[in-house]
Write an enzyme that holds these catalytic residues in place. Structure first.
Site, PDB file in Angstrom:
ATOM      1  N   THR A 117     -32.571 -62.107  31.592  1.00 12.21           N
ATOM      2  CA  THR A 117     -33.675 -62.883  32.169  1.00 12.21           C
ATOM      3  C   THR A 117     -34.906 -62.026  32.433  1.00 12.21           C
ATOM      4  OG1 THR A 117     -34.368 -64.021  34.190  1.00 12.21           O
ATOM      5  CG2 THR A 117     -32.587 -62.469  34.433  1.00 12.21           C
ATOM      6  N   TYR A 141     -30.385 -62.772  41.759  1.00 12.79           N
ATOM      7  CA  TYR A 141     -30.189 -63.300  40.409  1.00 12.79           C
ATOM      8  C   TYR A 141     -30.615 -62.246  39.373  1.00 12.79           C
ATOM      9  CZ  TYR A 141     -31.247 -65.836  36.133  1.00 12.79           C
ATOM     10  OH  TYR A 141     -31.317 -66.223  34.815  1.00 12.79           O
TER      11      TYR A 141
END
Ligand code: UDP
Length: 330
Positions: A117, A141
């Site tokens: 990501t 995350y």
């Protein structure tokens, strides 16, 4: 020979399964159906309900299906949720990825593609951000995904496993043929939320933060069509099977849009002027993040086909309408 797709019942994974099946590949999906849907898995693939962290099951699957490549989507993906539940994120995204990588090494699976990501960059000093920029995630995350990138790099140095880590920017849109799309109830992603507001599925939507150091004060993101992202994985798979080296690549268009610009696009394409409320910042959000995309274009020959915000929104809206008729399926 087959390809194992973890999280293949989810949003991006289900589009990957379509791309692989369309290309005539044999696909096995491993998904615990915690957020995915069995109906979202193309019937040309074999769906196994189970967890990526289940070593025994994964070892059996890799052997039974003579798996030659793993494409690993399974994981948790909501930035603010990761701020509230960091250990849950480290379990789902880091610990279970470690188990999967270990199983791949043990079974001698040569190729691994990982869903990373843009959140690994945090708030980048340079924009568009290149792959070799400093990595300083602003959320659990982002950290949970970066830890898996590090495990892959170290594993590839020690074992005959080659990998591609794809750093996704903001994925949106739906299969242009209407076969899949973002189906998660209570979704939090901007384009999905705005489409729900446009179709009257929610009474209004909120803009999280209007005091960022950007042109209109709202956050800037690089939105990539989910089918172009699936094509990037196909190109990564080809790269690995041709003997290409392990690499890390951004997946975005190098074009940023603010939250307000995205909302304008959804209003324009839908023709609906839904209510928008200006709210406080959301924890963990960087102000602006746009991909440098020259490396993936040069190294994989990847060429996007849907690099247009209105097109992304149109496909997302079409899917949102279709979801109504799919309600009631598991
Ligand atoms: N956002 C917003 N309202 C929403 C959902 C998202 O203003 O209902 C903003 C969010 O704060 C961020 C951007 O839209 O600045 C993209 O957020 P999203 O959750 O879609 O993706 P992320 O960038 O967090 O992966």
């Amino acid at each position: 020979m087959s390809i194992l797709v973890t999280g293949g019942a989810g949003y991006i994974g289900s589009h990957m399964v379509l791309a692989l099946a369309d290309a005539g590949e044999r696909v096995v999906v491993l998904d615990n159906l915690s957020t995915g849907f069995a109906w979202a898995v193309d019937p040309r693939a074999t769906l196994v309900e189970g967890d990526t962290g289940d070593d025994t099951l994964v070892a059996w699957l890799l052997r039974e299906h003579a798996v030659q490549a793993i494409i690993h989507f399974a994981g948790s993906i909501v930035v603010p949720e990761s701020v509230a539940d960091p250990l849950g994120y480290y379990l789902n995204n880091t610990v279970k990825s470690r188990a999967l990588i270990a199983a791949a090494v043990e079974a001698g699976v040569p190729h691994f593609i990982f869903s990373s990501t843009a959140a690994v960059y945090g708030n980048p000093a340079v924009t568009p951000v290149p792959e070799d920029a400093d990595l300083s995630p602003m959320s659990p995350y982002g950290s949970s995904k970066l830890m898996t990138e590090i495990m892959l790099a170290d594993t590839a140095r020690a074992h005959p496993l080659r990998y591609v880590a794809l750093r996704y920017f903001n994925v949106a849109g739906a299969d242009p043929a209407g076969r899949s799309g973002q189906s998660t109830p209570r979704a939090t992603h901007l384009i999905k939320v705005a489409c729900e507001a446009a179709l009257g599925k929610r009474p209004y939507m909120e803009v999280f933060g209007t005091d960022y150091p950007t042109s209109d004060g709202t956050c800037i993101r690089d939105y990539i069509h989910v089918s172009d992202l699936a094509e990037a994985h196909m190109a990564a798979l080809e790269h690995l099977t041709r003997g290409g080296a392990s690499t890390v690549l951004n997946c975005g268009y190098s074009q940023g849009y603010s939250v307000l610009q995205v909302i304008e696009a959804v209003k324009r394409v839908s023709g609906v002027d839904f209510e928008v409320r200006l709210s406080a910042r959301r924890p963990g959000d960087p102000a602006s993040i746009v991909a440098a995309s020259d490396r993936i274009r040069a190294d994989l020959g990847w060429m996007p086909h849907h690099a247009d915000l209105d097109r992304i929104v149109a496909h997302a809206l079409e899917w949102e309408r279709k979801l109504e008729s799919l309600k009631g399926r598991n």
